[in-house]
Enzyme design. Structure first.
Site, PDB file in Angstrom:
ATOM      1  N   GLU A   1     -34.380 -46.468 -60.662  1.00  0.00           N
ATOM      2  CA  GLU A   1     -33.974 -47.775 -60.717  1.00  0.00           C
ATOM      3  C   GLU A   1     -34.961 -48.789 -60.240  1.00  0.00           C
ATOM      4  OE1 GLU A   1     -30.813 -50.210 -57.379  1.00  0.00           O
ATOM      5  OE2 GLU A   1     -31.788 -47.843 -56.721  1.00  0.00           O
TER       6      GLU A   1
ATOM      7  N   ASP B   1     -33.008 -42.424 -58.015  1.00  0.00           N
ATOM      8  CA  ASP B   1     -32.903 -43.582 -57.084  1.00  0.00           C
ATOM      9  C   ASP B   1     -33.695 -43.323 -55.801  1.00  0.00           C
ATOM     10  OD1 ASP B   1     -32.013 -45.656 -55.457  1.00  0.00           O
ATOM     11  OD2 ASP B   1     -29.979 -45.569 -56.107  1.00  0.00           O
TER      12      ASP B   1
ATOM     13  N   ILE C   1     -34.338 -44.812 -53.200  1.00  0.00           N
ATOM     14  CA  ILE C   1     -33.732 -44.952 -51.772  1.00  0.00           C
ATOM     15  C   ILE C   1     -32.375 -45.315 -52.157  1.00  0.00           C
ATOM     16  CG2 ILE C   1     -33.308 -46.048 -49.451  1.00  0.00           C
ATOM     17  CD1 ILE C   1     -36.425 -46.650 -49.464  1.00  0.00           C
ATOM     18  N   ASP C   2     -31.343 -44.680 -52.056  1.00  0.00           N
ATOM     19  CA  ASP C   2     -29.788 -45.072 -52.299  1.00  0.00           C
ATOM     20  C   ASP C   2     -29.483 -45.397 -50.948  1.00  0.00           C
ATOM     21  OD1 ASP C   2     -27.660 -45.453 -54.223  1.00  0.00           O
ATOM     22  OD2 ASP C   2     -26.445 -43.961 -53.060  1.00  0.00           O
TER      23      ASP C   2
ATOM     24  N   ASP D   1     -27.279 -43.692 -59.461  1.00  0.00           N
ATOM     25  CA  ASP D   1     -26.588 -43.605 -58.375  1.00  0.00           C
ATOM     26  C   ASP D   1     -25.542 -42.279 -58.412  1.00  0.00           C
ATOM     27  OD1 ASP D   1     -26.933 -46.225 -57.165  1.00  0.00           O
ATOM     28  OD2 ASP D   1     -25.706 -47.071 -58.879  1.00  0.00           O
TER      29      ASP D   1
ATOM     30  N   THR E   1     -30.273 -48.863 -49.810  1.00  0.00           N
ATOM     31  CA  THR E   1     -31.383 -49.761 -49.225  1.00  0.00           C
ATOM     32  C   THR E   1     -31.096 -50.658 -47.979  1.00  0.00           C
ATOM     33  OG1 THR E   1     -32.790 -49.582 -51.420  1.00  0.00           O
ATOM     34  CG2 THR E   1     -33.327 -51.389 -49.992  1.00  0.00           C
TER      35      THR E   1
END
Length: 284
Positions: free
Chosen positions: A77, A104, A106-107, A232, A109
């Site tokens: 990402e 991702d 940190i999905d 995601d 954030t």
């Protein structure tokens, strides 16, 4: 078994081991940074945040992956410009790769920034466009969700199975508030208005990947959202499929890496959920 199929299966254990190791190392590091990030930037909207921790997590994962598999392609990402068009183009640029890691770092954030403990690391590996490994790691709960194509999905080492609810009325369903305020957010809010009165309750916890992992684990009956990206969805889609659930686009077509408007469920609710969204004009 054909040679192509064999290519995707023979290395799956090492692929999965690397994915787990990357997710665990990144998750441990992210947890040490909770409440201690140095910079915060807005990307596409006030809902779309990035910190140096996101970038550091992705750099760590990329480095570990390419150390083991230097010929593989990587889509993360934080390596993509903000906005829907850039996301679509970034996937198009690497979609034909034989092996593609989709990450991702940190999905969730926004949750991370506020210290709200619902975020994760999401790592998937696609072989010729089909996801064969999916890992979602929640560092705050130390929960690791893992799936290999054709081999089931697991959390805490136990095989996962989707929930048994047969109607929306008895179901707990999740969605999100998209970063795209011009199109996706208004569309999703139409869905919220339509679905909320029809379900037992609705949850909006701020991480699509974790929502999908929860569908796989039977904690949620379903999930939908407009305007998501491959990073995601890829890992979560395999988790759900390997737990007996169904993932499609909002028109009911099968999931693929290009899907941005998603509906996922235990399978029993899929048609009812899609139908309710369609009736509300909320399928995007």
């Amino acid at each position: 078994m054909s040679e192509q199929q064999n290519a995707s299966v023979v290395g799956s254990k090492s692929f999965t081991a690397v994915a787990i190791n990357c997710a665990a190392k990144a998750g441990e590091w992210i947890k040490t940074k909770l409440g201690n990030y140095a910079s915060l930037d807005i990307k596409y909207s006030s809902h779309d945040l990035v910190t140096e921790v996101d970038k550091g997590s992705e750099k760590l994962i990329r480095s570990l992956v390419l150390t083991h598999f230097p010929t593989h392609s990587f889509l993360g990402e934080e390596g993509v410009e903000p906005g829907p068009e850039a996301s679509v183009q970034a996937l198009a640029d690497v979609r034909e790769a034989e092996y593609l890691w989709i990450v991702d770092p940190i999905d969730g954030t926004t949750n991370f920034v506020h210290g709200f403990p619902f975020f994760c690391v999401s790592i998937a590996l696609a072989y010729k466009g089909e996801v064969i490994v999916g890992v979602v790691y929640d560092p705050m709960k130390d929960e690791l969700f893992v799936a290999e194509k054709g081999k089931g999905a697991y959390v805490h080492g136990k095989r996962m199975q989707v929930s048994g609810e047969e109607t929306l009325r008895g179901s707990l369903v999740a969605t999100g508030f998209p970063a795209d305020h011009h199109y996706a957010l208004p569309m999703n809010l139409k869905g919220v208005a339509a679905i909320a009165p029809q379900v037992r309750n609705l949850r909006v916890a701020g991480s699509a990947a974790l929502h999908m992992a929860y569908v796989a684990a039977g904690r949620l009956s379903g999930f939908w959202e407009i305007g998501l990206n491959s990073w995601d969805l890829a890992a979560g889609a395999l988790l759900i499929a390997e737990s007996g659930g169904v993932v499609t686009d909002t028109s009911g077509e099968p999931y693929h890496l290009g899907v941005r408007n998603v509906v996922a469920s235990n399978g029993k609710l899929q048609d009812e959920l899609i139908g309710a969204l369609a009736k509300a004009g909320a399928i995007g």
